[in-house]
Design an enzyme around this catalytic site. Structure first.
Site, mmCIF file in Angstrom:
data_model
loop_
_atom_site.group_PDB
_atom_site.id
_atom_site.type_symbol
_atom_site.label_atom_id
_atom_site.label_comp_id
_atom_site.label_asym_id
_atom_site.label_seq_id
_atom_site.Cartn_x
_atom_site.Cartn_y
_atom_site.Cartn_z
ATOM 1 N N ASP A 49 -2.849 -6.237 -5.844
ATOM 2 C CA ASP A 49 -2.537 -5.311 -6.941
ATOM 3 C C ASP A 49 -1.332 -4.456 -6.555
ATOM 4 O OD1 ASP A 49 -3.449 -3.548 -5.076
ATOM 5 O OD2 ASP A 49 -5.332 -3.087 -6.102
ATOM 6 N N ASP A 67 -4.898 -6.057 -0.990
ATOM 7 C CA ASP A 67 -5.360 -6.477 -2.305
ATOM 8 C C ASP A 67 -4.176 -6.999 -3.118
ATOM 9 O OD1 ASP A 67 -7.937 -5.695 -1.807
ATOM 10 O OD2 ASP A 67 -7.667 -3.683 -2.669
ATOM 11 N N GLU A 70 -5.788 -3.760 4.502
ATOM 12 C CA GLU A 70 -5.835 -2.576 3.643
ATOM 13 C C GLU A 70 -7.285 -2.163 3.419
ATOM 14 O OE1 GLU A 70 -4.532 -3.462 -0.294
ATOM 15 O OE2 GLU A 70 -4.825 -1.419 -1.028
ATOM 16 N N ASP A 76 -1.051 -1.314 -5.596
ATOM 17 C CA ASP A 76 -1.196 -0.575 -4.336
ATOM 18 C C ASP A 76 -0.954 -1.490 -3.151
ATOM 19 O OD1 ASP A 76 -1.666 1.847 -5.382
ATOM 20 O OD2 ASP A 76 -3.848 1.851 -5.048
#
Ligand code: TSJ
Length: 647
Positions: free
Chosen positions: A504, A502, A429, A506
């Protein structure tokens, strides 16, 4: 059968009492696979499967599971009750032997049908060994018999009679030991799915699930079993024709199967079972099913001149969009399993038995239902055409490629090695993390494909849109094995596809999109165990400078506490909010290097959960999706998609 006599035949030297249970506590993973959330639930399956076997043999038609507030769980059946007679040589009641010895498998009964888990294989003793307590009540011979073990299977209350009863059955309550498991929280969804699956396979038996923590209740009861299983699996799909089900007994093998065709679906979904245990890797029964259905459809098409000079249909043309369940029961004497995980049926008789059954009955069905038969053949010819067209297109591309040089993608940093099986593709990402990954990779066998920006607007994505996305197209090219109907896992250029995002929300969305894409268009990649999610550490604890510099990574709060202790006074902590915050060396050692990284292997373990979840994930309801992500993606734990943890 006389239980006493059977136990007398027992070779006492083979019985290892508590020593055996200590062995289980020392190496729990050897007995239950792992000590994570799957291992925890394995304990439940061991107990439930005994109750299931009892009703499979015709005793009892109701099984109740109650998740308790105190961390324990109760399983109850209405069978004959576990034998309580005294075993002569050891002077122990049978029930005590069953819960404290590892060698009792098969010795306590010779029922016609027995799951591979087995009525009193080692399962109950293993569960006992890994529990803080295990409390057993047997309603039998007019008595309420009770025995209790504590602290890893040590006898606490010897067998006693608590009173009189007219009931018969067995109730077991146990509480898993938190010293053994990384989590001791029972998951409603996992137990719900397991019981529903059992209820589909064991028609006309009622399964009840209660959760005292939430007051949730569920009940499963299926008159027709497999037919309703297929209906559930296909509930959100466009189907062609009804669910068709056949069953028969051939020699010692009893066969039940059900199937239905779906439209707008490339994949074939075949789940097979032997004695209620899933045969993940198929085997002779699945091969027989495939051979028989292929021959039935081809013969029908030929007899009715529906192919008009075209080549015969291939098996894959006939199975596109097929959902099927095959369930066999057979005595242990002819049961053979193969493969590393023993998930493949080897019994030869099963091949011709299933193949003849489906061939004969489906041929008859097609002739009786001509309208359905004709639309099915049309659909198969469509698949055949698509397959031939794709092959032609591929050949053209290949010929072209020979002349021009191959430019795969300017985004991809390829691996140097051509050993596809060993090569790893990191789908990363973001460009900045992609840059670090490029610098930190092992160029020999690690390739990097950065996803620029967010690959898609995660709020309003449909499968078609997903496929047209440029980043997805690059992934298809990079993997090099086609997609959808034409995907061939043998051509994949990588042995591991590793999604690195990541930790998180997203990142979770990107994982979901990629996994959804793989699930729909490259499913064999997942079933072959080639798709992984990299788990970056959340913290780095460090101290000192220069040659006194020491540090340790931590993936969760428990790790963090340990790392702080190890680094000692004066420690400092980095909290990584994203991959981009790590420099190439850190990313390499913590997340990419096989000797330190944490990878979660993506598996489709649970037939009943995947479609439901994918429906939520790809549905239009963004709130539902958000809720799912919040509830199910927890970066400190394995989530539902993830099967095994590799360190
Ligand atoms: F796993 C377990 F042991 F904890 C357990 C076993 C848990 C539960 C909920 C049920 C059972 C269980 C075992 N239910 N029914 C039985 N049946 C026997 O153990 C049994 C009964 C009779 C005879 C016989 O030959 O007369 C033989 C057996 C093995």
């Amino acid at each position: 059968m006389d239980i006493k006599k059977e136990i007398d035949n027992y070779n006492a030297s083979e019985i290892e009492y508590l020593e055996g249970l200590e062995g289980v506590r020392k190496r729990p993973a050897m007995y239950i696979g792992s000590t994570n959330v799957y291992g925890l639930h394995h304990l439940v399956w061991e107990i439930v499967d005994n109750a299931v076997d009892e009703s499979l043999n015709g005793f009892g038609n109701k099984i109740t599971v109650i998740i308790r507030n105190d961390g324990s769980i109760t399983v109850q059946d209405e069978g004959r009750g576990i034998p309580v007679d005294i075993h002569k040589k050891t002077k122990m009641p049978a029930v005590q032997l069953i819960f404290t010895t590892l060698h009792s498998g098969g010795k306590f009964n010779e029922q016609a049908y027995k799951s591979s888990a087995g009525l009193h294989g080692v399962g109950s003793a293993v569960t006992n060994a890994l529990s803080l307590f295990c409390d057993v009540t047997v309603y039998k011979n007019g008595n309420i018999n009770h025995i209790r073990f504590e602290n890893g299977g040590k006898l606490k209350t010897p067998l006693e009679i608590l009173g009189k009863t007219l009931k018969h059955g067995t109730t077991v309550t146990f509480k898993p030991d938190p010293k053994i498991f990384s989590t001791v929280e029972f998951k409603w969804d996992m137990i719900y799915n397991h019981l529903q699956e059992s209820a589909f396979l064991l028609k006309k038996v009622r399964f009840i699930l209660k959760d005292e923590r939430t007051n949730n209740e569920a009940e499963f009861y299926y008159e027709n079993g497999l037919k309703e299983y297929i209906e559930t699996l296909n509930q959100s799909k466009l189907t062609l024709g009804p669910v068709i089900d056949f069953n028969d007994v051939v020699g010692q093998i009893s066969i039940e199967l059900a199937f239905q065709y779906c439209l707008n679906e490339y994949n074939e979904t075949i789940y097979s079972y032997v004695n209620n245990v899933r045969t993940r890797d198929g085997g002779t029964h699945e091969s027989g099913f495939k051979t028989g259905i292929t021959k039935a459809v081809n013969d029908f098409a030929e007899t009715n001149s529906l192919l008009r000079g075209k080549a015969k249909l291939e098996g894959s043309d006939i199975r596109e969009g097929l959902t099927a369940i095959i369930s066999l029961r057979m005595p242990e004497s002819i049961l053979e399993f193969e493969g590393q995980t023993k998930g493949k049926l080897g019994t030869q008789q099963a091949l011709s038995a299933v193949s003849n059954l489906i061939y004969t009955k489906f041929t008859y069905y097609l002739n009786e239902n001509k309208e359905f038969a004709v639309s099915l053949i049309k659909k198969c010819i469509d698949s055949q055409n698509a397959r031939l067209a794709a092959r032609k297109a591929k050949e053209e591309v290949r010929n072209k490629k020979k002349k021009e040089t191959i430019i795969l993608s300017d985004k991809l940093t390829p691996a140097q090695s051509k050993d596809y099986e060993l090569n790893e593709l990191f789908i990363v990402e973001g460009d900045s993390a992609g840059g670090s990954a490029k610098k930190g990779r092992n160029p020999k066998y690690q390739a990097i494909l950065p996803l620029r920006g967010k690959p898609l607007n995660t709020d309003s994505i449909t499968l078609d849109k997903l496929l047209k996305n440029e980043e997805i197209a690059t992934i298809i090219n990079t993997i090099g094995a086609g997609y959808g109907q034409n995907f061939d896992v043998k051509n994949a250029h990588y042995g591991k596809i590793i999604i690195m995002t990541d930790a998180d929300t997203d990142g979770a969305h990107i994982q979901i999109l990629l996994l959804t894409f793989f699930y729909h268009y490259m499913r064999p990649l997942i079933t072959a165990g080639k798709v992984y999610v990299a788990v970056p550490p959340l913290y780095r604890v460090y101290k000192g400078t220069g040659k006194d510099f020491t540090y340790q990574y931590a993936w969760n709060d428990e790790d963090l506490a340990k790392a702080k202790e190890k680094i000692g006074r004066g420690y400092l902590v980095n909290r990584y909010k994203g991959l981009g915050e790590m420099n190439p060396a850190q990313l390499k050692e913590s997340t990419m290097d096989p000797s330190h990284r944490l990878l979660l292997k993506v598996g489709i373990d649970d037939p009943l959960s995947v479609d439901k979840e994918i429906a939520i994930l790809m549905g239009k309801d963004t709130l539902l999706r958000k809720k799912w992500v919040e509830e199910n993606i927890n970066f400190n734990q394995e989530d539902k998609f993830m099967k095994e943890v590799f360190k």
